[in-house]
Design an enzyme around this catalytic site. Sequence first.
Site, short mmCIF file in Angstrom:
data_model
loop_
_atom_site.label_atom_id
_atom_site.label_comp_id
_atom_site.label_asym_id
_atom_site.label_seq_id
_atom_site.Cartn_x
_atom_site.Cartn_y
_atom_site.Cartn_z
N ASP A 56 -15.87 -4.64 -5.28
CA ASP A 56 -14.94 -5.72 -4.99
C ASP A 56 -13.83 -5.68 -6.03
O ASP A 56 -14.11 -5.57 -7.23
CB ASP A 56 -15.68 -7.06 -5.04
CG ASP A 56 -14.88 -8.21 -4.44
OD1 ASP A 56 -13.69 -8.33 -4.80
OD2 ASP A 56 -15.43 -8.98 -3.66
N SER A 82 -3.75 -7.95 2.85
CA SER A 82 -2.45 -7.36 3.17
C SER A 82 -1.69 -8.03 4.31
O SER A 82 -0.59 -7.58 4.65
CB SER A 82 -2.62 -5.87 3.49
OG SER A 82 -3.55 -5.70 4.54
N SER A 127 4.71 -2.37 -2.33
CA SER A 127 5.14 -2.73 -0.98
C SER A 127 6.62 -3.09 -0.94
O SER A 127 7.16 -3.67 -1.89
CB SER A 127 4.32 -3.93 -0.50
OG SER A 127 4.86 -4.49 0.68
N GLU A 129 7.67 -5.45 0.67
CA GLU A 129 7.72 -6.92 0.65
C GLU A 129 8.11 -7.45 -0.73
O GLU A 129 8.51 -8.61 -0.86
CB GLU A 129 6.38 -7.52 1.08
CG GLU A 129 6.09 -7.40 2.56
CD GLU A 129 6.93 -8.35 3.41
OE1 GLU A 129 7.31 -9.42 2.92
OE2 GLU A 129 7.19 -8.01 4.59
N TYR A 151 2.01 -12.96 -0.95
CA TYR A 151 1.65 -11.55 -0.92
C TYR A 151 2.64 -10.72 -1.71
O TYR A 151 2.27 -9.88 -2.54
CB TYR A 151 1.59 -11.06 0.53
CG TYR A 151 1.46 -9.57 0.68
CD1 TYR A 151 0.24 -8.93 0.52
CD2 TYR A 151 2.57 -8.78 0.98
CE1 TYR A 151 0.13 -7.56 0.65
CE2 TYR A 151 2.48 -7.41 1.12
CZ TYR A 151 1.24 -6.80 0.95
OH TYR A 151 1.14 -5.43 1.09
N LYS A 155 2.04 -8.51 -5.12
CA LYS A 155 2.35 -7.08 -5.18
C LYS A 155 3.27 -6.76 -6.36
O LYS A 155 3.16 -5.71 -6.99
CB LYS A 155 2.99 -6.63 -3.85
CG LYS A 155 2.00 -6.33 -2.75
CD LYS A 155 1.14 -5.11 -3.07
CE LYS A 155 0.23 -4.73 -1.92
NZ LYS A 155 -0.61 -3.55 -2.24
N HIS A 181 4.61 0.84 7.56
CA HIS A 181 4.08 2.06 8.17
C HIS A 181 2.91 1.68 9.06
O HIS A 181 2.04 0.92 8.67
CB HIS A 181 3.68 3.08 7.10
CG HIS A 181 2.85 2.54 5.99
ND1 HIS A 181 3.37 1.69 5.02
CD2 HIS A 181 1.55 2.70 5.69
CE1 HIS A 181 2.40 1.36 4.17
NE2 HIS A 181 1.28 1.96 4.55
#
Length: 326
Positions: A56, A82, A127, A129, A151, A155, A181
């Site tokens: 984990d 994600s 990412s 994002e 998120y 990241k 992708h």
Amino acid sequence: MPTALITGITGQDGLYLSELLLAKGYEVHGIVRGQNNPKRDLVRRTVPDVHLHTGDLTDLSSLIRAMATAQPDEVYNLGAVSFVAYSWENARVTTDVTGNGVLNVLEAVRLYCGDDLSRVRYYQASSSEMFGKVQEVPQRESTLLWPRSPYGVAKVFGHYMTINYRESYGMHASSGILFNHESPRRGPEFVTRKVSMAVARIAEGRQDKLVMGNLDAQRDWGFAGDYVEGMWRMLQQPEADDYVLATGETHSIRDLLDVAFAHVGIDDWSGRVEQDPRFMRPAEVDLLVGDASKARDRLGWTPTVGFEDLVRMMVDADLALLRAER
């Protein structure tokens, strides 16, 4: 035989990367969260030669155990919460896994390597994002990061932590700033797969309507199978660095719908698609398009699957799944 350890092996990238590395002669290990994770069987069916370990990202001790057992030469951290929309619903879990999880993997690598930090090369899945409210078009490695979701914020933390470990400890730690992708292995909650599944069901007469959010958001979409090749190429470089992987083309959700519906013979989808405010983001990312010239020049990486072919591939795969259920 080189050895690789992959977190997030149950996702589309983890499966494609496993196939790529096995084809190159690697011994591949993967970390799966939870002893009874239903996706464990998916990995075993798809890539039966992968060695699986329970672990984990929020549990450093489990990562250290996996490192000690696998004895990897390369570590690919693809694990994350994600789905961007979910990150607003549970920002804490997203932060713990997608952000702090990166720190845990980096620390596990550092402790495993001891005095010889050259033993392991590390890849971090960053990412597009992170660019969020974009400050430059197209976006490149030097573009200011301005995330617009929990998120994206998580990241950014993982991205800069990777740079920090590279600069502080001399680790061979690279980040791939991957733009959207997709593939037939994409989870059904993501917009591309939501569209391909719905279009397939509508074509087969099993569904009438597709309910969507913002149709005007624009993304740079590529094929996941191409992007994992870029991940591997980053870790073969003599020096670690950060790279954007992108097609350099942008398409709207409307473009996605045009191609998907046209592929099943429906030219006018206006009566089949409804918009619902529930599917709108609290803070939208309007335009993402990447400049992958650095990856092209230094890694020799270029995408091979275009947007329209990608969409058709996904619709065909979902049609095949539906017809197999008959």
